[in-house]
Design an enzyme around this catalytic site. Structure first.
Site, PDB file in Angstrom:
ATOM      1  CG  HIS A 105      -1.967  -0.987   1.476  1.00 10.41           C
ATOM      2  ND1 HIS A 105      -1.697  -2.002   2.477  1.00 10.41           N
ATOM      3  CD2 HIS A 105      -3.195  -1.382   0.776  1.00 10.41           C
ATOM      4  CE1 HIS A 105      -2.684  -2.742   2.264  1.00 10.41           C
ATOM      5  NE2 HIS A 105      -3.612  -2.475   1.419  1.00 10.41           N
TER       6      HIS A 105
ATOM      7  CD  GLN B  64     -13.883  -5.704  -0.773  1.00 13.26           C
ATOM      8  OE1 GLN B  64     -14.039  -4.602  -0.947  1.00 13.26           O
ATOM      9  NE2 GLN B  64     -12.497  -6.331  -0.870  1.00 13.26           N
TER      10      GLN B  64
ATOM     11  CB  VAL C 268       5.607  -4.309  -2.572  1.00  9.95           C
ATOM     12  CG1 VAL C 268       6.749  -4.313  -1.725  1.00  9.95           C
ATOM     13  CG2 VAL C 268       5.397  -3.063  -3.629  1.00  9.95           C
TER      14      VAL C 268
ATOM     15  CB  SER D 267      -1.109 -10.074   1.445  1.00 12.02           C
ATOM     16  OG  SER D 267      -2.320 -10.606   2.063  1.00 12.02           O
TER      17      SER D 267
HETATM   18  O1  PAF Z   1      -8.161  -4.101  -2.437  1.00 11.57           O
HETATM   19  C1  PAF Z   1      -8.522  -3.838  -1.708  1.00 11.57           C
HETATM   20  O2  PAF Z   1      -7.999  -3.476  -0.542  1.00 11.57           O
HETATM   21  C2  PAF Z   1     -10.145  -3.478  -1.932  1.00 11.57           C
HETATM   22  O3  PAF Z   1     -10.726  -4.582  -2.488  1.00 11.57           O
HETATM   23  C3  PAF Z   1     -10.493  -2.233  -2.050  1.00 11.57           C
HETATM   24  C4  PAF Z   1     -10.076  -2.058  -3.471  1.00 11.57           C
HETATM   25  C5  PAF Z   1      -9.973  -1.135  -1.295  1.00 11.57           C
HETATM   26  C6  PAF Z   1     -12.063  -2.067  -2.185  1.00 11.57           C
HETATM   27  O4  PAF Z   1     -12.627  -2.146  -0.909  1.00 11.57           O
END
Ligand code: PAF
Length: 272
Positions: free
Chosen positions: A31, A55, A169, A178
């Protein structure tokens, strides 16, 4: 610290070149590299931190997903974020919410194994794009099918943001970074880099002309023998996320495998 929690308070400013890094927090170097890249390429960088409930499947890790919010804010600002958008689920979702689906690129692999996951991703990403109005939006290639989805979504719905896909990365031993790596036991953490080793070896073998199917079968078997539960190891067109039987432009190898209860995904470009 510039932290906005309400959609209505988000400072929209279409005249500022804005970079956007959407996240669910638990920030790691993957990130942070996106935030640094955005800070370099834009006048203002917005990072969203929102653990998106829609999700996650019913048996997934929504409630135990790590939420180190203060540490995330510190890291994001240190890497060049100007503003953090961290809304509550109640502000984001109405009752009976409208949803967004991106078919075809989500038919297989993660989309097939995690029903509803990509509809949740497509919906929240669309909403965040509409709230933040970014010039450029940054995603990591580790989530390859998510990248394909986001590009298709933006093309099909003519959303006015440029999608920037950034290289995965890795830890020094090759394991893709991750937020879920922290679930690995120390024994599983030692085994986990084999996923990338298998991807790299399979890539070499395929580029040397070895048969695709038997190579992938053998490499998956090698992982199973070391205690992985391999869900898939496949050669795909990374734009469509459908399997390919030959080494085409945009060919990538993708993998998903479990170590104990932790599902790891990774990929490597074979061409392009
Ligand atoms: O990759 C992620 O962390 C998530 O799928 C995202 C793109 C922030 C959407 O919630």
């Amino acid at each position: 610290m510039n932290i906005v929690r309400k959609i209505g308070e988000f400072p929209r400013n279409p005249t500022i070149i804005t970079g956007f890094v959407p996240t669910m927090g638990a920030l790691h170097e993957g990130h942070l590299s996106l935030i640094r890249m955005s800070a370099k390429e834009n006048d203002r960088t917005v990072v969203s931190i929102f653990v998106n409930p829609t999700q996650f499947g019913p048996n997934e890790d929504f409630s135990r997903y790590p939420r180190p919010f203060e540490e995330d804010c510190r890291l994001a600002f240190e890497c060049g974020a100007d503003l953090i958008f961290a809304p509550d689920a109640e502000d984001i979702y109405s009752t009976n919410p409208t949803t967004v689906s991106v078919p075809y690129v989500t038919d297989q692999f993660e989309g097939q194994r995690r029903p509803g996951h990509f509809q949740g991703v497509a919906t929240i990403v669309t909403k965040l794009f509409n709230i933040v109005a970014p010039t450029n939006s940054y995603f990591g290639e580790k989530d390859l099918q998510q990248c394909a989805l986001v590009k298709k979504l933006v093309d099909d719905l003519n959303l006015p943001t440029n999608i920037r896909i950034c290289e995965t990365v890795r830890e020094p031993d090759g394991l893709a970074m991750s937020s879920r790596n922290r679930y690995l036991s120390s024994k599983d953490r030692e085994l986990a880099p084999m996923i990338y080793q298998v991807l790299a070896r399979s890539k070499d073998l395929l580029l040397n002309g070895e048969d695709i199917e038997s190579t992938l079968d053998l490499q998956a078997k090698a992982l199973s023998e070391r205690g992985f539960r391999v869900d898939y190891l496949a050669l795909v067109d990374r734009l469509t996320m459908h399997p390919t039987q030959s080494i085409i432009d945009n060919a990538s190898l993708i993998i998903a495998a479990y170590l104990s209860n932790t599902r790891l995904i990774d990929n490597i470009r074979v061409v392009g």
